[in-house]
Design a protein around this motif. Structure first.
Motif, mmCIF file in Angstrom:
data_model
loop_
_atom_site.group_PDB
_atom_site.id
_atom_site.type_symbol
_atom_site.label_atom_id
_atom_site.label_comp_id
_atom_site.label_asym_id
_atom_site.label_seq_id
_atom_site.Cartn_x
_atom_site.Cartn_y
_atom_site.Cartn_z
ATOM 1 N N ASN A 1 -9.111 9.289 -6.760
ATOM 2 C CA ASN A 1 -8.748 8.966 -8.144
ATOM 3 C C ASN A 1 -9.608 7.790 -8.594
ATOM 4 O O ASN A 1 -9.386 6.649 -8.174
ATOM 5 C CB ASN A 1 -7.260 8.631 -8.244
ATOM 6 N N VAL B 1 -12.842 1.632 -10.279
ATOM 7 C CA VAL B 1 -11.469 1.327 -9.852
ATOM 8 C C VAL B 1 -10.937 2.592 -9.188
ATOM 9 O O VAL B 1 -10.982 3.680 -9.773
ATOM 10 C CB VAL B 1 -10.590 0.907 -11.047
ATOM 11 N N ILE B 2 -10.465 2.426 -7.968
ATOM 12 C CA ILE B 2 -10.146 3.602 -7.150
ATOM 13 C C ILE B 2 -8.770 3.430 -6.531
ATOM 14 O O ILE B 2 -8.460 2.380 -5.952
ATOM 15 C CB ILE B 2 -11.203 3.760 -6.030
ATOM 16 N N VAL B 3 -7.953 4.465 -6.636
ATOM 17 C CA VAL B 3 -6.664 4.499 -5.941
ATOM 18 C C VAL B 3 -6.552 5.848 -5.243
ATOM 19 O O VAL B 3 -7.242 6.801 -5.614
ATOM 20 C CB VAL B 3 -5.464 4.277 -6.892
ATOM 21 N N THR C 1 -0.513 15.033 -9.198
ATOM 22 C CA THR C 1 -1.251 14.809 -10.438
ATOM 23 C C THR C 1 -2.759 14.966 -10.277
ATOM 24 O O THR C 1 -3.487 14.860 -11.265
ATOM 25 C CB THR C 1 -0.959 13.391 -10.975
ATOM 26 N N LEU D 1 -7.280 -4.593 -2.963
ATOM 27 C CA LEU D 1 -5.982 -5.185 -3.290
ATOM 28 C C LEU D 1 -4.883 -4.310 -2.707
ATOM 29 O O LEU D 1 -4.640 -3.194 -3.195
ATOM 30 C CB LEU D 1 -5.822 -5.310 -4.810
ATOM 31 N N GLN E 1 -1.145 -3.646 -2.310
ATOM 32 C CA GLN E 1 -0.085 -4.040 -3.235
ATOM 33 C C GLN E 1 1.106 -4.692 -2.543
ATOM 34 O O GLN E 1 1.780 -5.542 -3.115
ATOM 35 C CB GLN E 1 0.375 -2.824 -4.048
ATOM 36 N N TYR F 1 4.162 1.174 0.009
ATOM 37 C CA TYR F 1 3.859 1.786 -1.286
ATOM 38 C C TYR F 1 4.739 1.153 -2.359
ATOM 39 O O TYR F 1 5.959 1.177 -2.267
ATOM 40 C CB TYR F 1 4.090 3.295 -1.211
ATOM 41 N N THR G 1 5.226 0.913 -8.666
ATOM 42 C CA THR G 1 4.418 0.759 -9.880
ATOM 43 C C THR G 1 2.928 0.752 -9.585
ATOM 44 O O THR G 1 2.145 1.430 -10.243
ATOM 45 C CB THR G 1 4.790 -0.560 -10.596
ATOM 46 N N ASN G 2 2.543 0.004 -8.580
ATOM 47 C CA ASN G 2 1.117 -0.198 -8.337
ATOM 48 C C ASN G 2 0.567 0.567 -7.138
ATOM 49 O O ASN G 2 -0.611 0.414 -6.790
ATOM 50 C CB ASN G 2 0.838 -1.690 -8.163
ATOM 51 N N GLY G 3 1.400 1.372 -6.503
ATOM 52 C CA GLY G 3 0.904 2.230 -5.441
ATOM 53 C C GLY G 3 0.625 1.480 -4.154
ATOM 54 O O GLY G 3 1.235 0.441 -3.852
ATOM 55 N N THR H 1 -5.586 -0.672 -4.258
ATOM 56 C CA THR H 1 -6.579 -0.461 -5.322
ATOM 57 C C THR H 1 -7.898 -1.075 -4.871
ATOM 58 O O THR H 1 -7.946 -2.237 -4.479
ATOM 59 C CB THR H 1 -6.146 -1.122 -6.643
ATOM 60 N N THR I 1 -4.471 0.189 -12.687
ATOM 61 C CA THR I 1 -3.775 0.593 -11.464
ATOM 62 C C THR I 1 -2.450 1.311 -11.724
ATOM 63 O O THR I 1 -2.249 2.427 -11.224
ATOM 64 C CB THR I 1 -3.578 -0.618 -10.538
ATOM 65 N N VAL J 1 -1.855 5.216 -10.730
ATOM 66 C CA VAL J 1 -0.809 5.540 -9.762
ATOM 67 C C VAL J 1 0.187 6.525 -10.366
ATOM 68 O O VAL J 1 0.731 7.391 -9.668
ATOM 69 C CB VAL J 1 -0.108 4.247 -9.286
#
Lengths: 342, 60
Positions: free
Chosen positions: A93, A105-107, A113, A294, A296, A322, A325-327, A330, B28, B32
């Motif tokens: 992502n 920016v990668i998550v 999804t 980062l 979380q 996990y 909100t922020n997974g 990042t 982010t 997510v």
């Protein structure tokens, strides 16, 4: 005969449009690799020894089975370009912004999804020795995916203090000759441990304050645990079945680090009190090249007392939790190259 | 870390598109939640209508 030093490797920094559609040459870069082995193709044959009715137990026939392609390692000094590539292709992502330098920016993608379900972006891999009329090796492996990576940071001089190795998988589909003219070797913007500008794990700042100079080493890794990609209709090459997809399984994100122990070290109390906090790791070479991880929410699961070259140390195993909100994590990477994983 | 504020267009799993600041902090939670980057829409000064038949780009 050829020396392995003649081996040239290039691979897609852009993603393929489909698993069976190779990168075009404009989306392929050429890079060096500390792994000196070429990517082997391993066609597997089977025989009829298990079948009765032949009058004996011995095999009488061979059959083409499948391409059993081994994982292949790209082992490199960490650079903004390579880290961007590794994180994009391993997590899936990606948001790309900027007009030079570019910010990725990668998550981690979520199956619910992600446009391609449980599949990550694919790329092509080119390996050549004396390409042309009398090539020793010239092939392009199509449908490669990043299985895992490992980022290692340690107290040592030079580029070896910040290393990134990536393990890749491929379907078995290939073209030979590749039809690709590799560009000149690119010169990535590499990091070293001296460029670390943020190093805070679970509330402990190892770069400044009371815990400065405590840090010894860190290893972070990601594993996609791909499921085998053989299925009805997965395809064939040379009469051998190939894999038609790489779907992630239970992914794992691991972080371990070693720090020197001093009076008042809070790692034990963080572990015992189940304290969690963010973890930030940043390397910055200049305004155009940086890498930031980062996490979380990190807690500690193990703090093991030991020694590193005579200094009393703690080896900490982090647990990355996990956050709703922020997974999980990042990655933010600034690099001069656009088009990675696009 | 960034010198100036870029923006980026993101689309939600439900199809909503919005322009957001291109910062790690802003992106982010959206990523997510399943938002994905989409290209910036072409200039769309036209008002909302049930069936916009008139091409928006003809006023060049």
């Amino acid at each position: 005969m050829a020396n392995v030093n003649e081996l040239m490797e290039g691979w897609g920094f852009g993603k393929q449009t489909a698993i069976g559609t190779a990168n075009t040459s404009t989306a392929i870069w050429r890079q060096t690799n500390l792994n000196t082995k070429p990517w082997a193709k391993v066609p597997v044959n089977e025989d009829d020894r298990a079948e009765i009715g032949k009058g004996h137990e011995f095999p009488t026939q061979l059959f083409r089975s499948h391409y059993n392609m081994p994982p292949f390692e790209l082992s490199k000094y960490a650079s903004s370009e390579f880290l961007a590539w590794a994180m994009c292709f391993s997590m899936g992502n990606v948001t790309l912004t900027g007009s030079g330098p570019y910010t990725y920016v990668i998550v981690p993608a979520l199956g619910a999804t992600n446009a391609t379900g449980l599949e990550l972006p694919y790329f092509s891999f080119v390996q050549q020795i004396r390409p042309g009329g009398s090539a020793v090796l010239d092939e392009m492996l199509v449908g490669c995916a990043v299985k895992s990576w490992k980022l290692s940071i340690k107290n040592s001089p030079g580029r070896a203090s910040a290393m990134c190795s990536v393990e890749c998988m491929t379907t078995g589909q290939y073209t030979s000759p590749s039809g690709i003219t590799l560009p000149a070797v690119s010169t990535p913007h590499e990091f070293n441990a001296g460029m670390i500008t943020a190093l805070t794990f679970n509330g402990i700042n190892y770069l400044s304050g009371g815990s400065a100079k405590q840090f010894v080493s860190m290893e972070a890794s990601w594993e996609n645990n791909f499921r085998p990609g053989f299925f009805p209709g997965s395809g064939a090459q040379d009469g051998y079945q190939i894999q038609g997809r790489f779907e992630w399984g239970d992914r794992a994100f691991a972080v371990q680090f070693v720090v020197r122990v001093q009076a008042g070290s809070t790692e034990y109390s963080n572990l015992i009190n189940l304290t969690t906090g963010t973890a930030t790791f940043t390397m910055a070479r200049d305004a155009n090249n940086s890498f930031s991880m980062l996490i979380q929410k990190m807690g500690f699961s193990v703090a093991e007392l030991g020694n590193t070259e005579g200094i009393v140390t703690l080896q900490i195993t982090g647990v990355q939790l996990y956050d709703a909100t922020n997974g999980l994590v990042t990655m933010t990477i600034i690099t001069p190259l656009t088009g990675i994983c696009q | 870390m960034r010198k100036h504020m870029d923006t980026v267009h993101m689309r939600s799993p439900e199809g909503e598109v919005k322009e957001v600041e291109a910062t790690t902090e802003a992106l982010t939670p959206l990523m997510v939640a399943g938002w994905h980057q989409v290209p910036a829409p072409a200039a769309e000064p036209e008002a909302v209508g049930p069936k916009p038949a008139a091409p928006a780009g003809e006023e060049k």
